[in-house]
Motif scaffolding. Structure first.
Motif, PDB file in Angstrom:
ATOM      1  N   GLU A 137      -6.752  -7.516  11.392  1.00 27.66           N
ATOM      2  CA  GLU A 137      -6.746  -6.762  12.646  1.00 27.66           C
ATOM      3  C   GLU A 137      -6.754  -7.785  13.787  1.00 27.66           C
ATOM      4  N   PHE A 138      -5.595  -8.406  13.984  1.00 25.35           N
ATOM      5  CA  PHE A 138      -5.529  -9.590  14.844  1.00 25.35           C
ATOM      6  C   PHE A 138      -5.729  -9.276  16.324  1.00 25.35           C
ATOM      7  N   ALA A 139      -5.226  -8.151  16.798  1.00 27.29           N
ATOM      8  CA  ALA A 139      -5.399  -7.814  18.218  1.00 27.29           C
ATOM      9  C   ALA A 139      -6.874  -7.612  18.540  1.00 27.29           C
ATOM     10  N   GLN A 140      -7.582  -6.899  17.658  1.00 29.13           N
ATOM     11  CA  GLN A 140      -9.017  -6.658  17.878  1.00 29.13           C
ATOM     12  C   GLN A 140      -9.807  -7.966  17.767  1.00 29.13           C
ATOM     13  N   ALA A 141      -9.412  -8.816  16.813  1.00 28.80           N
ATOM     14  CA  ALA A 141     -10.084 -10.108  16.660  1.00 28.80           C
ATOM     15  C   ALA A 141      -9.887 -10.969  17.902  1.00 28.80           C
ATOM     16  N   ALA A 142      -8.645 -10.995  18.424  1.00 21.93           N
ATOM     17  CA  ALA A 142      -8.355 -11.785  19.622  1.00 21.93           C
ATOM     18  C   ALA A 142      -9.230 -11.341  20.789  1.00 21.93           C
ATOM     19  N   GLU A 190     -13.544 -12.443  24.575  1.00 26.80           N
ATOM     20  CA  GLU A 190     -14.804 -12.073  25.233  1.00 26.80           C
ATOM     21  C   GLU A 190     -15.830 -13.191  25.113  1.00 26.80           C
ATOM     22  N   ALA A 191     -15.878 -13.826  23.944  1.00 32.43           N
ATOM     23  CA  ALA A 191     -16.806 -14.942  23.757  1.00 32.43           C
ATOM     24  C   ALA A 191     -16.447 -16.106  24.673  1.00 32.43           C
ATOM     25  N   VAL A 192     -15.160 -16.384  24.819  1.00 37.34           N
ATOM     26  CA  VAL A 192     -14.718 -17.460  25.711  1.00 37.34           C
ATOM     27  C   VAL A 192     -15.112 -17.157  27.151  1.00 37.34           C
ATOM     28  N   ILE A 193     -14.964 -15.906  27.566  1.00 35.90           N
ATOM     29  CA  ILE A 193     -15.330 -15.526  28.935  1.00 35.90           C
ATOM     30  C   ILE A 193     -16.820 -15.761  29.174  1.00 35.90           C
ATOM     31  N   CYS A 194     -17.651 -15.407  28.190  1.00 37.90           N
ATOM     32  CA  CYS A 194     -19.096 -15.670  28.303  1.00 37.90           C
ATOM     33  C   CYS A 194     -19.347 -17.146  28.581  1.00 37.90           C
ATOM     34  N   LEU A 195     -18.706 -17.998  27.794  1.00 32.34           N
ATOM     35  CA  LEU A 195     -18.933 -19.438  27.919  1.00 32.34           C
ATOM     36  C   LEU A 195     -18.336 -19.994  29.201  1.00 32.34           C
ATOM     37  N   LEU A 200     -25.320 -16.461  25.778  1.00 32.90           N
ATOM     38  CA  LEU A 200     -25.398 -17.424  24.680  1.00 32.90           C
ATOM     39  C   LEU A 200     -25.661 -16.726  23.352  1.00 32.90           C
ATOM     40  N   ALA A 201     -26.476 -15.679  23.392  1.00 36.26           N
ATOM     41  CA  ALA A 201     -26.763 -14.931  22.163  1.00 36.26           C
ATOM     42  C   ALA A 201     -25.551 -14.124  21.709  1.00 36.26           C
ATOM     43  N   ALA A 202     -24.725 -13.677  22.660  1.00 29.64           N
ATOM     44  CA  ALA A 202     -23.564 -12.838  22.316  1.00 29.64           C
ATOM     45  C   ALA A 202     -22.447 -13.636  21.661  1.00 29.64           C
ATOM     46  N   VAL A 203     -22.330 -14.926  22.002  1.00 30.15           N
ATOM     47  CA  VAL A 203     -21.187 -15.718  21.546  1.00 30.15           C
ATOM     48  C   VAL A 203     -21.073 -15.784  20.020  1.00 30.15           C
ATOM     49  N   PRO A 204     -22.129 -16.177  19.290  1.00 26.90           N
ATOM     50  CA  PRO A 204     -21.974 -16.228  17.817  1.00 26.90           C
ATOM     51  C   PRO A 204     -21.728 -14.862  17.194  1.00 26.90           C
ATOM     52  N   VAL A 205     -22.258 -13.812  17.803  1.00 23.52           N
ATOM     53  CA  VAL A 205     -22.020 -12.451  17.290  1.00 23.52           C
ATOM     54  C   VAL A 205     -20.542 -12.099  17.444  1.00 23.52           C
ATOM     55  N   LEU A 206     -19.987 -12.370  18.634  1.00 24.40           N
ATOM     56  CA  LEU A 206     -18.572 -12.089  18.879  1.00 24.40           C
ATOM     57  C   LEU A 206     -17.674 -12.942  17.976  1.00 24.40           C
ATOM     58  N   HIS A 207     -18.062 -14.200  17.794  1.00 21.70           N
ATOM     59  CA  HIS A 207     -17.295 -15.096  16.919  1.00 21.70           C
ATOM     60  C   HIS A 207     -17.259 -14.541  15.493  1.00 21.70           C
ATOM     61  N   SER A 208     -18.409 -14.114  15.011  1.00 23.09           N
ATOM     62  CA  SER A 208     -18.491 -13.556  13.659  1.00 23.09           C
ATOM     63  C   SER A 208     -17.681 -12.271  13.528  1.00 23.09           C
ATOM     64  N   GLU A 209     -17.765 -11.404  14.543  1.00 24.42           N
ATOM     65  CA  GLU A 209     -16.988 -10.155  14.518  1.00 24.42           C
ATOM     66  C   GLU A 209     -15.492 -10.455  14.510  1.00 24.42           C
ATOM     67  N   GLY A 210     -15.081 -11.463  15.285  1.00 27.43           N
ATOM     68  CA  GLY A 210     -13.675 -11.853  15.301  1.00 27.43           C
ATOM     69  C   GLY A 210     -13.210 -12.326  13.934  1.00 27.43           C
ATOM     70  N   ASN A 211     -14.026 -13.158  13.289  1.00 29.36           N
ATOM     71  CA  ASN A 211     -13.679 -13.649  11.952  1.00 29.36           C
ATOM     72  C   ASN A 211     -13.557 -12.500  10.953  1.00 29.36           C
ATOM     73  N   ARG A 212     -14.460 -11.537  11.057  1.00 26.40           N
ATOM     74  CA  ARG A 212     -14.415 -10.385  10.140  1.00 26.40           C
ATOM     75  C   ARG A 212     -13.140  -9.584  10.348  1.00 26.40           C
ATOM     76  N   LEU A 213     -12.739  -9.417  11.588  1.00 26.87           N
ATOM     77  CA  LEU A 213     -11.517  -8.663  11.881  1.00 26.87           C
ATOM     78  C   LEU A 213     -10.266  -9.411  11.420  1.00 26.87           C
ATOM     79  N   VAL A 214     -10.298 -10.749  11.491  1.00 25.29           N
ATOM     80  CA  VAL A 214      -9.173 -11.539  10.992  1.00 25.29           C
ATOM     81  C   VAL A 214      -8.992 -11.312   9.491  1.00 25.29           C
ATOM     82  N   LEU A 215     -10.098 -11.306   8.752  1.00 27.70           N
ATOM     83  CA  LEU A 215     -10.024 -11.070   7.300  1.00 27.70           C
ATOM     84  C   LEU A 215      -9.398  -9.717   6.994  1.00 27.70           C
ATOM     85  N   ASN A 253      -8.968 -20.059  17.571  1.00 27.11           N
ATOM     86  CA  ASN A 253      -8.928 -18.813  16.798  1.00 27.11           C
ATOM     87  C   ASN A 253      -8.118 -17.742  17.531  1.00 27.11           C
ATOM     88  N   TYR A 254      -8.321 -17.667  18.836  1.00 29.30           N
ATOM     89  CA  TYR A 254      -7.554 -16.718  19.654  1.00 29.30           C
ATOM     90  C   TYR A 254      -6.059 -17.010  19.535  1.00 29.30           C
TER      91      TYR A 254
END
Length: 333
Positions: free
Chosen positions: A193-198, A203-208, A175-190, A235-236
């Motif tokens: 770097e779409f493959a890395q963001a995906a 990974e966040a989806v797998i956690c959930l 649960l703690a990892a999900v918002p971190v991964l979400h934020s990292e994905g958003n940063r990579l989209v900006l 987002n993915y």
């Protein structure tokens, strides 16, 4: 070749094929073993069932995380780094091997190891399955038997020495990892770097999803997790659109809409994917649903429909020219 019998472990014999180095590793909950293994039948041919080298990736298990095949933790705990050993294990230790192997094979094939698994304990799931999907594993599931494991231990890491794999995390860690991964994905989209963001969103989806597997579908706990999954999947899919992976988008948006048939954003992304692969009728239907469900997106839908119409007209002209060229060529023969 040195042969030893493991003390205090009934139904296990160990044969050291290549000595390791140093002392036995000091283990604690969360320590990670990394090793290659080969699984063989105890028959005249020593038939190979699984080989991690052929699968192209070493195996990892975490001490204290209740790995389904508990005997493996015991076997590895008897080994030194660099050691290669052969273990004969009686059927009392191998009854869960079919399920373990099924999951490992699915991972190697790029599939979800939990696909189709019911909300039950491991042994309950084994009785629920009519088939594992693999004939040789079905045989083992019907008739548990002694197996031979040949293992080569590469390293043992303390919990603080490695990044925790998603499946090894506790509920709170996931649960703690999900918002971190979400934020990292958003940063990579900006940074486009779409493959890395995906990969971050996935990974966040797998956690959930792992947490959802422990909840009853459509009850409060499950729904709360689903509300976190949906924007990550969208987002993915947006990343996959940018990468040109249109059939991937069709698969994930369709799955999402089977659960949430009023999600305008999912229809919009699926419509764009349909348009990209020339599914004109499906694209128009999805765009129309978007405008109906969310009038604020009407302008975007109008723009997309205009572009779709222009692309289809251009395609029809090109197709006509191509067919005419083929017809003229055949007439000249």
């Amino acid at each position: 070749m040195e042969e030893t019998y493991m003390l205090n472990v009934e139904g296990v014999r160990k044969k050291i094929l290549h000595g390791g180095r140093g002392e036995l590793p000091k283990l604690q909950d969360g320590s990670k073993f990394t090793f290659h293994f080969q699984t063989l039948k105890d028959d005249f041919e020593r038939t190979v069932i699984d080989d991690s080298r052929e699968a192209g990736m070493p195996m990892e298990i975490i001490v204290g995380k209740m790995f389904k095949l508990e005997i493996w933790e015991t076997l590895l705990s008897s080994m030194r780094i660099g050691e290669v050993a052969e273990f004969w294990c009686d059927a009392i230790h191998t009854g869960m091997y079919a399920l373990v192997s099924r999951g490992m094979r699915r991972i190697a094939e790029g599939r979800d190891p939990l696909e189709g698994q019911k909300h039950r304990c491991g042994m309950g799931n084994m009785f629920d399955y009519h088939s594992t999907g693999y004939d040789d594993l079905d045989e083992l599931q019907r008739t548990p038997q002694p197996l031979i494991f040949i293992m080569e231990l590469f390293r043992v890491e303390d919990p603080s020495a490695y990044k925790r794999d998603t499946w090894a995390m506790s509920k709170e860690e996931k649960l703690a990892a999900v918002p971190v991964l979400h934020s990292e994905g958003n940063r990579l989209v900006l940074r486009r770097e779409f493959a890395q963001a995906a990969a971050k969103y996935q990974e966040a989806v797998i956690c959930l999803r792992n947490l959802q597997a422990k909840e009853k579908p459509w009850e409060d706990g499950w729904l709360k997790l689903e509300s976190l999954v949906t924007p990550l999947v969208l987002n993915y899919c947006q990343c996959q659109l940018e990468l040109g992976e249109y059939y991937e988008v069709l698969e994930h948006t369709t799955e999402l809409l089977q659960k949430h048939n009023d999600n305008a954003k999912a229809y919009f992304k699926r419509a764009k994917a349909h348009a990209a692969v020339w599914n004109e009728r499906e694209a128009r239907e999805d765009f129309q649903r978007v405008a109906h469900l969310d009038p604020s997106m009407a302008a975007a839908v109008k723009k997309e429909l205009k572009q779709l119409g222009e692309r289809m007209r251009k395609k029809h002209v090109e197709d006509r020219k191509r067919y005419q060229g083929l017809f003229q060529s055949s007439q000249g023969l």
